[in-house]
Write a protein that holds these residues in place. Structure first.
Motif, short mmCIF file in Angstrom:
data_model
loop_
_atom_site.label_atom_id
_atom_site.label_comp_id
_atom_site.label_asym_id
_atom_site.label_seq_id
_atom_site.Cartn_x
_atom_site.Cartn_y
_atom_site.Cartn_z
N VAL A 8 23.47 -7.95 -2.91
CA VAL A 8 22.62 -8.14 -4.08
C VAL A 8 22.01 -9.54 -4.08
O VAL A 8 20.86 -9.73 -4.49
CB VAL A 8 23.38 -7.85 -5.38
N LYS A 9 22.74 -10.52 -3.60
CA LYS A 9 22.22 -11.88 -3.58
C LYS A 9 20.99 -12.01 -2.69
O LYS A 9 19.96 -12.56 -3.09
CB LYS A 9 23.31 -12.85 -3.13
N LEU A 43 18.96 -14.91 -7.46
CA LEU A 43 20.09 -14.59 -8.32
C LEU A 43 20.50 -15.79 -9.15
O LEU A 43 20.85 -15.65 -10.33
CB LEU A 43 21.26 -14.09 -7.47
N ALA A 44 20.47 -16.98 -8.55
CA ALA A 44 20.80 -18.19 -9.30
C ALA A 44 19.85 -18.38 -10.48
O ALA A 44 20.27 -18.80 -11.57
CB ALA A 44 20.74 -19.41 -8.38
N VAL A 103 14.87 -1.91 -7.83
CA VAL A 103 15.61 -3.15 -8.03
C VAL A 103 16.94 -2.98 -7.31
O VAL A 103 17.71 -2.06 -7.63
CB VAL A 103 15.82 -3.45 -9.52
N PRO A 104 17.26 -3.83 -6.33
CA PRO A 104 18.35 -3.50 -5.40
C PRO A 104 19.72 -4.01 -5.83
O PRO A 104 19.86 -5.02 -6.52
CB PRO A 104 17.91 -4.21 -4.13
N LEU A 105 20.74 -3.28 -5.39
CA LEU A 105 22.08 -3.81 -5.27
C LEU A 105 22.41 -3.91 -3.78
O LEU A 105 22.63 -4.97 -3.25
CB LEU A 105 23.11 -2.94 -5.99
N LEU A 128 30.03 -13.88 -9.60
CA LEU A 128 30.82 -13.64 -8.40
C LEU A 128 29.92 -13.47 -7.19
O LEU A 128 30.17 -14.04 -6.12
CB LEU A 128 31.68 -12.38 -8.60
N ALA A 129 28.84 -12.70 -7.35
CA ALA A 129 27.92 -12.48 -6.24
C ALA A 129 27.30 -13.79 -5.77
O ALA A 129 27.12 -14.01 -4.56
CB ALA A 129 26.83 -11.49 -6.64
#
Length: 499
Positions: A360-361, A379-380, A246-248, A402-403
């Motif tokens: 991350v987005k 992400l939304a 699971v990425p950042l 924020l992202a």
């Protein structure tokens, strides 16, 4: 001043004592001790080979210990879920052993996997978030494929700071997730666990399993390892395959081993090593298998020239820090020469935030596109899920918000990304070259660890007992890329030196 002149023994004698009512990490007041609980890989391997222990027995004991301590007793909450297939896998590996088939030194050994690493089985991969609960991942992450091929038993998934620590930096405590709750230290229930790989570190220190897989973006492996008194290695970026995490940000994300000693960490690294696909993720990565465990050198510190930051973050000389003084004296007894380095640490916080938010987005959307059967795809969507399904603790999601809001031109993003990588590398490379150093050392929670992660360079933390505060302390080793073997040998040699 010669560092050993600070009399580390006297400092240790003044360390605070734990309460007599607390008996972690063994917790023998709750569960009767077993000789396998904190055994090294060498000891376990010997017993498996001579038939005095089976993998089924080892897994049965591990599951019993988790049952007694993770939700009951001290409620450590280091494990989100256990693998319902673990005992059947152990039985099949015992049968292979009986038939003379061995896959390697980890054959039949239980290993725990962080809940941000895909396992293509019946368990969830959720990064601790209810938003990702649904259909399990379709396939193992490549590092998990490698582990299964090496004969490990995937025992379960470990807790973490939700969304690999990216959900909320203002109110959410480290080691908390919506699925797993709050991880607590096995060494002192009021001790910090840090994040995001808190569950992996606590699980190893509590005797659940001899090894665990963690991940790091920036301090999220070595930080939890040091406060739980275990070994943790952040490999050079690209040494281990990044698929199924699971990425950042792929500019920093890597899996890495945790264990109770350096040899065991090297064995786990050997089993995880490899890249899925036609070539390495990062140019220059070794493409042939390396046996890190057999390459360990117990005399690696003899004659080694090691640098350390002359000044601590608070502006005081690091060689006067009570914990560093103890560890420096051990290094000197092993034959190392310590050289103070006058670092000028670049201000990279803005660049780090920008890179994390942008990456991350878009990287999360790519990852979620490969996860059918779950409700969120962007992400939304995750943010909307959290609003619609608030957790009882009432924590926010400031970093996710924020992202989602950050939108900058690609050329400006590249400026920040290159600044972050290049200035971090220059900080370390220049110090190594200017002083002719083998490696750099620091307090694990000092400033070098973050710059090493941003550079994509390896970092190793090795336990050094309890410090004057009574809490675990650890020594951090780092150097340039592809020096993983060197760092492991230095850490291994450090372990051999008596306190």
């Amino acid at each position: 001043m010669h560092l050993s002149a600070l009399n580390p023994a006297a400092l240790l004698n003044s360390a605070a004592r734990a309460s007599s009512e607390f008996d972690g990490p063994a917790f023998t007041s709750i569960i009767e001790a077993d000789s396998s609980d904190f055994a090294s890989m060498s000891a376990l391997k010997t017993r498996l080979e001579d038939g005095s222990l089976t993998s089924v027995q080892l897994v049965t004991r591990a599951l019993a210990r988790i049952a007694a301590l993770d939700r009951e007793g001290p409620s450590l909450r280091a494990v989100i879920e256990t693998n319902s297939e673990a005992l059947s896998i152990a039985a099949s590996l015992d049968a292979e052993r009986a038939a003379g088939t061995l896959r390697g030194p980890l054959h039949g050994i239980p290993v725990l996997i962080k809940d941000s690493v895909d396992t293509g089985d019946l368990m969830q991969t959720s990064a601790g978030s209810p938003a990702l609960v649904g259909e399990p991942a379709a396939a193992d992450a490549y590092v998990v494929q490698r582990l299964r091929a090496a004969g490990v038993v995937v025992l379960g998934k470990t807790n973490l700071s939700e969304w690999v620590g990216m959900r909320d930096w203002s109110t959410m405590p480290l080691g908390w997730s919506g699925r797993g709750g709050q991880t607590r230290s096995a060494l002192g229930l009021d001790f910090p666990v840090r994040g995001s790989s808190s569950g992996s570190a606590v699980a190893v220190s509590a005797g659940y399993a001899p090894m665990a897989v963690a991940t790091e973006t920036s301090g999220s492996l070595v930080g939890p390892a040091v406060v739980s008194g275990v070994v943790g290695l952040r490999p050079t970026l690209g040494l281990l395959d990044q698929s199924g995490l699971v990425p950042l940000t792929k500019r920093q994300d890597t899996a890495g081993p945790m264990a109770r000693n350096v040899m065991d960490a090297a064995l786990l690294l050997d089993a995880m090593f490899g890249v899925d696909g036609p070539g390495p993720v990062v140019e220059g990565a070794p493409t042939a298998l390396i046996d890190y465990a057999s390459g360990l050198q117990s005399n690696a510190l003899q004659g080694a020239k090691l640098g350390y930051p002359a000044m601590a973050a608070d502006g005081t000389p690091l060689n006067q820090h009570p914990e560093f003084a103890i560890m420096a004296a051990r290094l000197e007894r092993a034959g190392a020469t310590l050289v103070p380095v006058d670092f000028t640490f670049p201000a990279l916080n803005e660049a780090q935030i920008v890179v994390l938010c942008v990456d991350v987005k878009r990287e999360l959307a790519t990852y979620l596109a490969g996860r059918p059967g779950i409700a969120v795809k962007t992400l939304a969507d995750v943010i909307a899920f959290n609003i619609a399904n608030p957790d009882e603790a009432g924590y926010g999601q400031d970093m996710l918000l924020l992202a989602e809001s950050v939108n900058i031109p690609e050329p400006l993003y590249q400026v920040f990304a290159e600044q972050l990588r290049n200035e971090s590398r220059k900080l370390i490379d220049d110090a190594l070259a200017a002083h002719g150093l083998v490696a750099l050392v620091d307090l694990t929670l000092g400033r070098l660890a973050g710059y090493g992660a941003q550079a994509g360079y390896p970092g190793l933390t090795v336990p050094a007992g309890r410090g004057p505060s009574g809490r675990p302390m650890g020594l951090y080793f780092t150097a340039s890329k592809w020096t993983d073997q060197t760092l492991l040998s230095l850490g291994y040699a450090f372990e051999q030196v008596a306190d």
